[in-house]
Design a protein around this motif. Sequence first.
Motif, mmCIF file in Angstrom:
data_model
loop_
_atom_site.group_PDB
_atom_site.id
_atom_site.type_symbol
_atom_site.label_atom_id
_atom_site.label_comp_id
_atom_site.label_asym_id
_atom_site.label_seq_id
_atom_site.Cartn_x
_atom_site.Cartn_y
_atom_site.Cartn_z
ATOM 1 N N GLY A 1 0.787 -1.229 0.000
ATOM 2 C CA GLY A 1 0.000 0.000 0.000
ATOM 3 C C GLY A 1 0.815 1.272 0.000
ATOM 4 N N ARG A 2 2.152 1.173 0.085
ATOM 5 C CA ARG A 2 3.009 2.358 0.048
ATOM 6 C C ARG A 2 4.032 2.188 -1.068
ATOM 7 N N ILE B 1 -5.930 7.419 4.343
ATOM 8 C CA ILE B 1 -5.951 7.255 2.886
ATOM 9 C C ILE B 1 -6.267 8.577 2.167
ATOM 10 N N ARG C 1 -2.792 3.633 -3.301
ATOM 11 C CA ARG C 1 -2.968 2.920 -2.029
ATOM 12 C C ARG C 1 -4.372 2.327 -1.934
#
Length: 463
Positions: free
Chosen positions: A124-125, A317, A345
């Motif tokens: 997610g990064r 987010i 993300r």
Amino acid sequence: MAKGASISGFPEWLPSERVVEQRVIDTLREVFELNGFIGIETRAVEQGSSLLKKGETSKEIYLLSRLQEVGHESDTPIEDRLGLHFDLTVPLSRYVVEHSGDLAFPFKRWQIQKVWRGERPQEGRFREFVQADIDVIGNGDLPDHYEVELPLVMVSALERLREFGLPKATVHANNRKLSEGFYRGLGLNDIEGVLREIDKLDKIGADEVAKLLVEGCGADENQARACLELAELTAADGAELSGKFDTLCEKHGIANDSEAYVLARQGLDTLAMIVDEAARIRPGSVIADLKIARGLDYYTGSVYETFLDGAAALGSICSGGRYDNLASQGNRKYPGVGLSIGLSRLVSYMLHTAGAHANRVSPASVLVAVWNEEDRSASNQIANQLRARGIAADVAPTAAKLGKQIKHADKLGIPYVWFPADKSAQDASDEVKNIITGDQQTADAQSWEPDTVYAQQTVTVEA
């Protein structure tokens, strides 16, 4: 993310994954434009002098070098070098100043574009990722009401994404004037330092943050604990927030006629307005959270972080805030407020956690078969007739056996295969087959319509 990527942190979506990303982009753009935001795109690079003064993110900037300059970069000051932008707010501030004579203010813009940060890649990064931003920029001043309107637009956009597996989103809001006034009232002077450490609360916990405040920001134990007390303050509405804040100030000897309290009160009143107005329009969408600080130095007022229900590990987010001093030209300032979604993300979460997937890879709903290469022009003509009527169509890549052409369509998820009429047969007509149901019927490219259930390329979520 594609397996076996040779450079970590630079995602390359597979075609089916790209369908999900594109649907998210299309949905966000639709919501932004419904609310009157205007789309722009800015260049990928900015001067180092603009990038390097924006807080802790400065150390994550990628600077550019031409091949012949490698090894000699030290000859050029970092401020004069070009770097890839790490967000879309800094480029926007420069864009507004350069084009101020051509823009209508307040300038409401949306922007969906790639950014680059040299941080440690993990789920997610990424180092290269897409952000989706909305901002409103004023010319000289900017009314406070935008500080509640923009988070509500983002909540509306995120609500639309729930059909792709996104949980409910809640915006957590704070105000830097409130925090700064309180810190100054305690006798602290390194305000940016305190904000940066408080911003780490969710990552490292209260005890570690208290230690950092003492070791790096000049706080004593009592001051550090007071900062944490402010961060832990919660309230259901503006009135409760105001009462609890005044009680906290009284406890720590911050007089309500002091400059520090007056500054804090400005932020408190704005935050109370945001929470109460948001509750009136969309209950539960925006809450006060006084531990929200944001690590970037350019925020001057309201700050926001957005979290998804049941996805604590994902962190925020969507974030942003109010900035009054980022863009200026002589004595003229262009204050702004904006929020940014980490779109890559979100897409990663949708794909790997929520199970979002495309019903097919190809956008085409029809594959026109080719009997032999001499007749390819006839197949192309049929495809063009369908396209002219808004029906997405592809043509078989080779005049292979019919079974192989159908397999090609099936691999791409194309639901219909079109069979051109056999020219050697009298009164022959075109036929089209739904390879999902097996139904086959005669068809005319000028009038045939696909079943809407099968024709649409859609994104669904696994049950």
